[in-house]
Design a protein around this motif. Sequence first.
Motif, short mmCIF file in Angstrom:
data_model
loop_
_atom_site.label_atom_id
_atom_site.label_comp_id
_atom_site.label_asym_id
_atom_site.label_seq_id
_atom_site.Cartn_x
_atom_site.Cartn_y
_atom_site.Cartn_z
N VAL A 134 0.81 -1.22 -0.06
CA VAL A 134 -0.14 0.01 -0.09
C VAL A 134 0.89 1.11 -0.09
CG1 VAL A 134 -1.75 1.26 1.28
CG2 VAL A 134 -1.77 -1.22 1.01
N LEU A 135 1.86 1.28 0.81
CA LEU A 135 2.81 2.30 1.08
C LEU A 135 3.61 2.55 -0.58
CD1 LEU A 135 4.03 4.63 2.44
CD2 LEU A 135 5.78 3.00 2.97
N ILE A 137 2.28 1.67 -3.49
CA ILE A 137 1.29 2.32 -4.36
C ILE A 137 1.04 3.73 -4.28
CG2 ILE A 137 -1.06 2.22 -4.95
CD1 ILE A 137 -1.11 -0.73 -4.49
N LEU A 138 0.88 4.18 -2.81
CA LEU A 138 0.75 5.62 -2.67
C LEU A 138 1.74 6.57 -3.02
CD1 LEU A 138 -0.77 5.42 1.26
CD2 LEU A 138 -2.03 5.61 -1.14
N ILE A 139 3.02 6.09 -2.98
CA ILE A 139 4.35 6.95 -3.32
C ILE A 139 4.22 6.99 -4.78
CG2 ILE A 139 6.85 6.94 -3.18
CD1 ILE A 139 6.67 5.58 -0.61
N CYS A 140 3.82 5.92 -5.50
CA CYS A 140 3.99 5.85 -7.16
C CYS A 140 2.95 6.71 -7.51
CB CYS A 140 3.97 4.34 -7.47
SG CYS A 140 5.55 3.41 -7.29
N PHE A 141 1.62 6.62 -7.05
CA PHE A 141 0.60 7.28 -7.29
C PHE A 141 0.81 8.91 -7.25
CE2 PHE A 141 -3.71 9.47 -6.50
CZ PHE A 141 -4.34 8.85 -7.97
N ALA A 142 1.44 9.05 -6.06
CA ALA A 142 1.71 10.55 -5.73
C ALA A 142 2.79 11.06 -6.69
CB ALA A 142 2.14 10.77 -4.50
N THR A 157 11.17 2.42 0.89
CA THR A 157 10.50 1.32 1.97
C THR A 157 11.22 0.27 1.86
OG1 THR A 157 9.62 0.57 -0.47
CG2 THR A 157 8.21 2.31 0.75
#
Length: 288
Positions: A134-135, A137-142, A157
Motif C-alpha cells: 500500500v505504501l 502504491i501511494l508513493i508511485c501514485f503521488a 520502503t
Amino acid sequence: MAELGERQNLEPLILPRMDNRVRSFGAAAVCLLLILLIPVAALMAGSAGVAPDFTARLVPPDWAHWFGTDQMGRDMFARTAKALTTSLWVGLFASACSVLIAVVMVLVSAASGRWMDALVSLAIDATIGLPHLVLLILICFALGGGPFAVTLALALTHWPRLARILRAEVMQIKQADYIISARHFGKSWAAIAVGHVLPQLVPQMLVGFVLMVPHAILHEASLTFLGFGLEPTSPAIGVMLADSMRYLTAGKWWLGLFPGLCLLLFVLCFDAVGNGLRLIFDPRTAQT
C-alpha cells in the motif's frame, strides 16, 4: 598417532561441508553469469521485442520465436530479456539507495546520543509496521508512476529491515575493546563511526544489497502489473503479465508462462548469489 586419529575422525565432518561450499559457490557463479547475460541478450536483440510485426501475431513458440509472439507480433524472448534488464536496473538503483539510507541512519544513530538512536529505532519500527504494498502504491501514485517514481518508492520502503540488522551489529561493535579505547584516546563518535564501525558493516551491506535486489524486482513487477509502475508501452514483466490476462482464456498460454518463469528464475539467481556471499563473509563457514 592420537593427532592422526583425531584428524581422521574430523575428515568425514569437514568433507561434506567443503562439498556444500563448492556446490554453493558453483551455483552462485553460474547464476551470476546468467544475470550478466540478460543485458547482453537484450542489447543483441536490437529492436526485436519492441517493434511490432502484425504478420506474426500470437505465434506459438517455435524455432524462430522461442517464447512465441504477443498480440502485436513482438518476439517474446527478446521482449522478456529487455523487460528483465529494465527490472535489473530498477532493482539495482533502488537497492543501492536503500542500503545508503540504512547505513546513513545507523551511522547517525551510532555517532549521536541515545535520543537519536531512539528516534532511528522508532523510524525503523514505524516503516516496517506500515503495509508495504500500500505504501508503494501511494508513493508511485503521488509521483505519477514511471521508472523514477518506482525506483524512489522502492528505495524509501526497503531500507528498514537492513537498518535493523546493521543497528544490532553496531550495538555489538560499540561494546568492543578497541572502540572503548578509541573513546578514551579522545576520538569523537563521528570519527569512530566512519573509521571503525563502517568497515565492519561492509559484509552485511553487500549481502543485504544482493538479497534486496530480488525483492525490489518483484515489487516493481507487482506495481507495474497493478498499473502504478512503469508505462504500459515499455517492455516490463508486469506489463507483459497484465497483457497476457486477456489472452490466457483463448489458449495463448505462452504470453504469461515464459515471462513469469523467467522472473522467478531471475529472482532465484540473486538468492543463490546472496547465499554464496554469505558463505564468504560468515566467519562460521569462511574457514571450513
